[in-house]
Design a protein around this motif. Structure first.
Motif, PDB file in Angstrom:
ATOM      1  N   PRO A   1       0.817  -1.219   0.000  1.00  0.00           N
ATOM      2  CA  PRO A   1       0.000   0.000   0.000  1.00  0.00           C
ATOM      3  C   PRO A   1       0.849   1.267   0.000  1.00  0.00           C
ATOM      4  N   MET A   2       2.041   1.205   0.620  1.00  0.00           N
ATOM      5  CA  MET A   2       2.900   2.396   0.641  1.00  0.00           C
ATOM      6  C   MET A   2       3.260   2.821  -0.785  1.00  0.00           C
ATOM      7  N   THR A   3       3.480   1.840  -1.665  1.00  0.00           N
ATOM      8  CA  THR A   3       3.781   2.147  -3.060  1.00  0.00           C
ATOM      9  C   THR A   3       2.659   2.986  -3.675  1.00  0.00           C
TER      10      THR A   3
ATOM     11  N   VAL B   1      -6.763   3.940   4.116  1.00  0.00           N
ATOM     12  CA  VAL B   1      -7.435   2.849   4.838  1.00  0.00           C
ATOM     13  C   VAL B   1      -6.747   1.521   4.527  1.00  0.00           C
ATOM     14  N   LEU B   2      -6.418   1.303   3.237  1.00  0.00           N
ATOM     15  CA  LEU B   2      -5.705   0.073   2.862  1.00  0.00           C
ATOM     16  C   LEU B   2      -4.366  -0.010   3.585  1.00  0.00           C
ATOM     17  N   SER B   3      -3.673   1.121   3.656  1.00  0.00           N
ATOM     18  CA  SER B   3      -2.380   1.168   4.328  1.00  0.00           C
ATOM     19  C   SER B   3      -2.532   0.774   5.800  1.00  0.00           C
ATOM     20  N   GLY B   4      -3.569   1.304   6.454  1.00  0.00           N
ATOM     21  CA  GLY B   4      -3.824   0.957   7.856  1.00  0.00           C
ATOM     22  C   GLY B   4      -4.143  -0.517   8.024  1.00  0.00           C
TER      23      GLY B   4
ATOM     24  N   GLN C   1     -11.474  10.634  -2.756  1.00  0.00           N
ATOM     25  CA  GLN C   1     -11.937   9.276  -2.460  1.00  0.00           C
ATOM     26  C   GLN C   1     -10.806   8.265  -2.650  1.00  0.00           C
ATOM     27  N   THR C   2     -10.034   8.413  -3.722  1.00  0.00           N
ATOM     28  CA  THR C   2      -8.926   7.499  -3.994  1.00  0.00           C
ATOM     29  C   THR C   2      -7.912   7.535  -2.850  1.00  0.00           C
TER      30      THR C   2
ATOM     31  N   GLY D   1      -6.236   4.060   9.723  1.00  0.00           N
ATOM     32  CA  GLY D   1      -6.049   4.547   8.360  1.00  0.00           C
ATOM     33  C   GLY D   1      -7.120   5.567   7.986  1.00  0.00           C
ATOM     34  N   ALA D   2      -8.350   5.325   8.454  1.00  0.00           N
ATOM     35  CA  ALA D   2      -9.449   6.246   8.150  1.00  0.00           C
ATOM     36  C   ALA D   2      -9.223   7.601   8.829  1.00  0.00           C
ATOM     37  N   ILE D   3      -8.628   7.565  10.031  1.00  0.00           N
ATOM     38  CA  ILE D   3      -8.314   8.825  10.721  1.00  0.00           C
ATOM     39  C   ILE D   3      -7.306   9.630   9.889  1.00  0.00           C
ATOM     40  N   ASN D   4      -6.247   8.941   9.418  1.00  0.00           N
ATOM     41  CA  ASN D   4      -5.281   9.600   8.525  1.00  0.00           C
ATOM     42  C   ASN D   4      -6.004  10.157   7.305  1.00  0.00           C
ATOM     43  N   GLY D   5      -6.815   9.298   6.669  1.00  0.00           N
ATOM     44  CA  GLY D   5      -7.513   9.677   5.445  1.00  0.00           C
ATOM     45  C   GLY D   5      -8.430  10.868   5.663  1.00  0.00           C
ATOM     46  N   PHE D   6      -9.104  10.893   6.809  1.00  0.00           N
ATOM     47  CA  PHE D   6     -10.029  11.991   7.113  1.00  0.00           C
ATOM     48  C   PHE D   6      -9.291  13.329   7.152  1.00  0.00           C
TER      49      PHE D   6
END
Lengths: 344, 350
Positions: B72-74, B233-236, B226-227, B122-127
């Motif tokens: 996911p980092m990639t 989230v995937l990363s988390g 969204q992407t 991950g969602a917290i980061n994303g938010f």
């Protein structure tokens, strides 16, 4: 990518190849002498401290080296640069592949390195832990620097003596997960409660065995608790950082500091009056004893069973106690009168 | 994967009249794979005991967590973002698994909750990154400390070690008859999923488009926010999965597990040819990058090279790989520039 990446890759490849070939040759030399020994017992003994570049472990490894050379074994020291819980595993795996005779290790985590150590033992390698033990199932012997009770008692007695038996004290420890430090802190609490009811332990903070963090935590402690009369730091990194802070602050001579330190780190602070007395064992002797214990296991002189006895060169004879442990002795108290006699 | 990348700049190469196989060899991914094979061969030939199959087992067990998180980092780095909180999510997942297991939950249930914790992290980061609009570097430096603090705070000074042997053995088990750890099966499945997602779907093309220019991507209809949210989230989630593996492999759930792992992951991703500025990268190259660092470390340790020297060598390799790319790109630009002076630019002839 574009035009020249192949050349970049080739250049890097060349550099790496040269590095590997060079080190590879060096390796076969080392491996040869290590595995060969004198045709009998494999006295290639490798020390694996919690991390490299730590003066305490430099001293224990120096003691180990002295011992190994005294019985004509091959001494080596490897280890991670950071004392992370898992960092020692790949080193143990490597030593297993190299086929050393004995591993002398101070564990960053009592469990994380267990499987790797047991794989080493399955391959015929003797495993001695020192300073910080693993789960007893994963090693042949543990060389205990002093009993936890003895260490807790000497530090509490020292601080009680320095603050006149009453007042607020705090503890500045290493990492929150350090097995030995936590055991000592629990015993200090018990001993304080039973023998020094007038002393209150107000806080335990963690300097992570990092000089700057320990320094900052000391400053924070003194700000938070204006009535603080003393600090116990059961870690060599912590006590010297705390002493460095105290020595240049208004609290010098007013807030007592004791704990576990090495004479070379503490010498200036004892001489300038920041610290009256502190305790430790001799890590050089600890490494020396651990190396002789490994030798005794390798030669079959002992199996690690309770009651086994072995000779440890200049330190004399030792007996294996309960749980496969060997006790170095009582902690030693350093003060202005005797600190000049030591150099480590 | 390599072919998709090579097809776009093929026009440029036509000017140099190189055959297809040479064009493929010019990709950075190919260079890393070649380097990987070369380093392995040299190490096997010159370092005592390196050729033993057990080396592969130890090596893959050591790098498995990095391999997982690098996937996911990639994708995150190709969009031009970064996630520095991954190692802290590993710690949080480890502590979640440990405390719940200690409380009597079976590993399956505790592991599921641990992954959910990773998803939430991950969602917290994303938010904060997509809704509030803060830079990912700032957000994930913050959550790096926050999640690590929670992890160490939750379990305090203790470690949970009483995992059933079935699970700790499974984490270290090998595929029967091979030196390859079973955990690699999970990795291969994940790697294929991420490679397909990145290289063969509109979502993946959107990821590259965002990295090249998020404004242009937005105008082209890519759902930029969204992407990015999905990627964090995937990363988390994958970091939490790596946390479960990590905990079972060492049989020890601790708040400080995997401290500093984020740097190993990012280093390997960059070595694998992903541009830190976004827009360029390839899953295959990243996998080769992780393995290259792993093999190098393992060979040098076996050769009795000390840790500090190993750090210097791997660090120099990273710097060399990044610098060489930039220098050669500069040389390339100069050559094109020289061409322009002599006559009309090559693309204009089409």
């Amino acid at each position: 990518m574009t035009f020249g990446t192949k050349r970049a890759g080739a250049l890097t490849a060349l550099a790496v190849t040269v590095a590997l070939v060079a080190t590879g040759c060096a390796a076969s030399d080392d491996g040869g002498s290590g595995g060969g020994g004198d045709g009998g017992d494999n006295l290639a003994i490798t020390f694996l401290p919690k991390n490299l570049g730590n003066p305490y472990f430099d001293t224990s490894s120096a003691g180990g080296k002295e011992a190994v050379e005294s019985f004509d074994g091959t001494f080596a020291e490897v280890g991670p640069t950071e004392a992370a819980p898992d960092a020692q595993v790949s080193f143990i795996n490597t030593l297993t592949q190299q086929g050393v005779g004995g591993i002398v290790v101070s564990a960053n985590d009592p469990e994380a390195i267990c499987d790797a150590l047991n794989e080493a033992r399955d391959a015929g390698i003797k495993v001695v832990t020192f300073d910080s033990d693993t789960n007893p199932d994963c090693r042949d012997l543990f060389i205990n620097q002093a009993t936890a009770e003895g260490i807790a008692k000497v530090q509490v007695d020292l601080i009680a003596d320095q603050i006149g038996g009453a007042g607020e004290i705090a503890i500045l420890s290493a990492t929150a997960n350090a097995t030995n430090q936590n055991a000592w802190i629990d015993l200090m609490k018990d001993y304080l409660a039973s023998d020094y009811p007038d002393i209150t332990l107000v806080d335990t903070v963690y300097g992570d065995d990092d000089d700057q963090t320990s320094f900052d935590k000391t400053a924070a402690l003194l700000q938070t608790y204006p009535e603080l009369k003393g600090i116990i730091s059961p870690t060599t990194v912590g006590i010297s950082a705390a002493a460095r802070y105290l020595s240049t602050s208004e609290f010098k001579g007013k807030v007592a500091l004791t704990g576990l330190g090495t004479p070379n780190q503490m010498r200036d602070f004892v001489e300038d009056g920041t610290v009256t007395a502190f305790a430790l064992w001799n890590p050089s002797d600890l490494g020396y004893l651990a190396a002789f214990a490994a030798k005794a296991l390798i030669t079959g002189e002992i199996t690690g069973a309770k009651g086994d006895t072995f000779e440890a060169g200049k330190l004399g004879s030792f007996e294996v106690g309960d749980g496969g442990t060997v006790l170095l002795g009582d902690p030693y108290v350093f003060d202005a009168d005797n600190i000049g006699d030591f150099d480590f | 994967m390599t072919t998709t990348d090579a097809s776009a700049p093929a026009r440029v190469y036509r000017d140099y009249a190189h055959p297809l196989w040479r064009r493929l060899l010019f990709t950075r991914e190919a260079a890393i794979v070649v380097l990987l094979v070369l380093v392995y061969a040299v190490a096997a030939a010159s370092v005592r005991n390196f050729a033993a199959p057990i080396t592969i087992t130890y090596l893959l067990l050591d790098v498995a967590a990095i391999l997982f998180i690098a996937l996911p980092m990639t994708l995150v780095i190709i969009t031009g973002e970064i996630d520095l909180s991954v190692a802290s999510i590993v710690g949080l997942s480890s502590v979640t698994l440990g405390t719940l297991h200690q409380a009597g939950l079976p590993i399956e249930a505790a592991g599921t909750v641990a992954i959910l914790v990773g998803v939430v992290a991950g969602a917290i980061n994303g938010f904060f990154i997509t809704v509030v609009g803060l830079p990912s570097l700032a957000v994930t430096i913050g959550t790096l400390a926050l999640f690590r603090g929670l992890a160490v705070g939750l379990l305090g000074t203790t470690a949970v070690t009483d995992f059933t042997e079935f699970w700790t053995d499974l984490a270290k088990s090998k595929i029967p008859g091979t030196p390859i750890p079973s955990v690699m099966i999970v990795f291969v499945v994940l790697a294929i999923a991420f490679a397909v997602l990145l290289h063969f779907t509109p979502f993946g093309r959107g990821i590259f488009a965002i990295g090249l220019s998020s404004e242009a991507a937005r105008f082209s209809g890519v759902k930029v926010e969204q992407t990015k949210f999905i990627l964090f989230v995937l990363s988390g989630a994958v970091s939490a999965l790596a946390g479960i593996y990590y905990t079972l492999r060492f049989g020890s759930a601790r708040g400080d597990n995997a401290t500093g792992l984020e740097l190993s992951v990012i280093a390997a991703v960059l070595l694998g040819g992903v541009s830190i500025f976004g827009g360029r990268g390839n899953i295959l190259g990243v996998i080769a990058g992780v393995l290259l660092i792993g093999i190098l470390g393992s060979a040098l340790r076996l050769a009795n090279v000390t840790s500090d020297v190993i750090n210097i060598i791997t660090g120099a390799l990273l710097v060399a790989s990044v610098v060489s790319t930039s220098v050669l790109a500069w040389v390339h630009r100069k050559r094109i520039g020289a061409g322009i002076k002599k006559g009309p630019p090559a693309p204009a002839q089409d």
